[in-house]
Enzyme design. Sequence first.
Site, short mmCIF file in Angstrom:
data_model
loop_
_atom_site.label_atom_id
_atom_site.label_comp_id
_atom_site.label_asym_id
_atom_site.label_seq_id
_atom_site.Cartn_x
_atom_site.Cartn_y
_atom_site.Cartn_z
N ASN A 42 42.87 -20.94 88.12
CA ASN A 42 41.63 -20.85 88.89
C ASN A 42 41.63 -21.89 90.01
OD1 ASN A 42 41.33 -22.67 86.68
ND2 ASN A 42 39.11 -22.53 86.74
N GLU A 55 42.97 -15.17 86.40
CA GLU A 55 43.46 -13.80 86.21
C GLU A 55 43.63 -13.10 87.55
OE1 GLU A 55 40.95 -15.36 84.82
OE2 GLU A 55 40.44 -14.58 82.85
N1 THU Z 1 37.32 -18.83 85.14
C1 THU Z 1 38.56 -18.25 85.16
O1 THU Z 1 39.44 -18.65 85.92
N2 THU Z 1 38.78 -17.21 84.33
C2 THU Z 1 37.92 -16.78 83.37
O2 THU Z 1 38.25 -15.88 82.63
C3 THU Z 1 36.59 -17.40 83.25
C4 THU Z 1 36.24 -18.39 84.29
C5 THU Z 1 37.09 -20.00 85.99
C6 THU Z 1 36.19 -19.81 87.16
C7 THU Z 1 35.71 -21.22 87.40
O3 THU Z 1 36.66 -21.92 88.19
C8 THU Z 1 35.69 -21.86 86.03
O4 THU Z 1 36.52 -21.04 85.22
C9 THU Z 1 34.31 -21.97 85.40
O5 THU Z 1 33.65 -20.76 85.43
#
Ligand code: THU
Length: 137
Positions: A42, A55
């Site tokens: 992320n 993802e």
């Molecule tokens: N996030 C993801 O990368 N994937 C997920 O499945 C859930 C949430 C990230 C987005 C954000 O940077 C952080 O987690 C908190 O929501």
Amino acid sequence: MDRKQLVSEALAAREFAYTPYSGFAVGAALLTKDGKIYRGCNIESATYTPTNCAERTAFFKAVSEGERSFEAIAIVGGPAGKPPVDFCFPCGVCRQVMAEFCKEDFKIIIGKSEEEYEEYTLDDILPHMFSEKDLRK
Ligand code: THU
């Protein structure tokens, strides 16, 4: 498919998560049908909305390299700087991206560690999904 290896790739991807705002680090490893793995983490933004989930980072890297056939994705997440303490399921937007590119046999592996993971299909986590076939009815 080596599930342990895919979880291990997701854990490695998570190391690069850029999360100065949430402090929640996620890693993903996307396996193509011909055995290639695309990693994603992320990536957050000071203006919040441009934030991209791990993802989708993995999917967009793969799709932008011409990949269209996917076998599985492993996902791991939790507070940054510590090993995952719980299972991290994909958000709704990422589930919809999976619906765009994946078939019924696509496997979603949610891990805490290489030893502890669960496996789901897209239908398990996104029942009654809207997809391109609905546009052709
Ligand atoms: N996030 C993801 O990368 N994937 C997920 O499945 C859930 C949430 C990230 C987005 C954000 O940077 C952080 O987690 C908190 O929501």
